[in-house]
Design a protein around this motif. Structure first.
Motif, mmCIF file in Angstrom:
data_model
loop_
_atom_site.group_PDB
_atom_site.id
_atom_site.type_symbol
_atom_site.label_atom_id
_atom_site.label_comp_id
_atom_site.label_asym_id
_atom_site.label_seq_id
_atom_site.Cartn_x
_atom_site.Cartn_y
_atom_site.Cartn_z
ATOM 1 N N THR A 100 0.868 -1.167 0.000
ATOM 2 C CA THR A 100 0.000 0.000 0.000
ATOM 3 C C THR A 100 0.910 1.222 0.000
ATOM 4 O OG1 THR A 100 -0.125 -0.026 2.423
ATOM 5 C CG2 THR A 100 -1.906 -1.151 1.210
ATOM 6 N N ASP A 101 0.340 2.375 -0.247
ATOM 7 C CA ASP A 101 1.138 3.588 -0.399
ATOM 8 C C ASP A 101 1.365 4.293 0.950
ATOM 9 O OD1 ASP A 101 2.647 5.440 -1.723
ATOM 10 O OD2 ASP A 101 0.960 6.536 -2.583
ATOM 11 N N TYR A 137 -0.498 -0.831 -4.543
ATOM 12 C CA TYR A 137 -1.856 -1.310 -4.818
ATOM 13 C C TYR A 137 -2.843 -0.588 -3.915
ATOM 14 C CZ TYR A 137 -2.047 -4.245 -0.577
ATOM 15 O OH TYR A 137 -2.075 -4.693 0.713
ATOM 16 N N ASP A 138 -4.098 -0.577 -4.343
ATOM 17 C CA ASP A 138 -5.166 0.081 -3.607
ATOM 18 C C ASP A 138 -5.896 -0.938 -2.733
ATOM 19 O OD1 ASP A 138 -7.258 1.607 -2.664
ATOM 20 O OD2 ASP A 138 -8.160 1.968 -4.632
ATOM 21 N N LYS A 184 -8.364 -0.482 -1.003
ATOM 22 C CA LYS A 184 -9.795 -0.202 -0.914
ATOM 23 C C LYS A 184 -10.604 -1.059 -1.881
ATOM 24 C CE LYS A 184 -9.089 4.476 0.673
ATOM 25 N NZ LYS A 184 -8.967 5.866 0.273
#
Length: 167
Positions: A70-71, A93-94, A96
């Motif tokens: 994740t960021d 990657y997202d 959510k």
């Protein structure tokens, strides 16, 4: 000649229809110990950095094809030593949209994937991959689990890693 063409066609058909996920292994890890500041995106603590190096040591004999995070600073720092050791980039990657990410993972033409996430995304990602979660939840102070998902077998192997735990 017709027999040769039939054999080639049959071989192509079998290859095309085989499950490309049979040998795929996806490792999922929660980020290592995080600092308390800044509250929204802290880095790893000293213990967390040590744990990330221990994680890289765990992977010393395992070639990883792709690494995702994740960021957030803490998730990227957790897998950074592995990325450096294996000369890989960390893709973001997202978390959510875990269903879409699961589809992306299944379609990838690689065998070994590492994902760094959070206590509230790792088990959910395993479920999005179509596999039963290996435990109910990851507690707030639980940083030592590494989940090995074998897609073809539809199973999860739970490992414990870190300087306190030697397998």
């Amino acid at each position: 000649m017709r027999n040769l063409i039939a054999i080639i066609f049959l071989a192509f058909f079998i290859t095309a229809c085989s499950n490309s996920n049979d040998g795929k292994v996806i490792y999922l890890v929660r980020h290592a110990e995080k600092d308390t500041v800044p509250k929204n995106d802290p880095a790893l603590t000293t213990d967390g950095v040590i744990r990330s190096v221990d994680l890289a040591s765990w992977f010393k004999d395992i070639q990883v094809d792709s690494i995702f995070s994740t960021d957030f600073v803490r998730t990227k720092e957790t897998v950074k030593p592995i990325a450096e050791d294996q000369n890989k980039k960390i893709a973001i990657y997202d978390a959510k949209d875990l269903e879409a990410f699961a589809s992306q993972l299944k379609e990838m033409k690689v065998d070994t994937i590492l994902i760094s996430g959070h206590s509230n995304t790792i088990l959910e990602q395993i479920e999005a991959l179509g596999i039963e979660r290996p435990q109910e939840k990851i507690s707030e102070n639980e940083y030592d689990k590494l989940f090995e998902v074998r897609l073809g077998e539809k199973k999860v192997i739970t490992h414990t890693y870190g300087s306190k735990y030697k397998e």
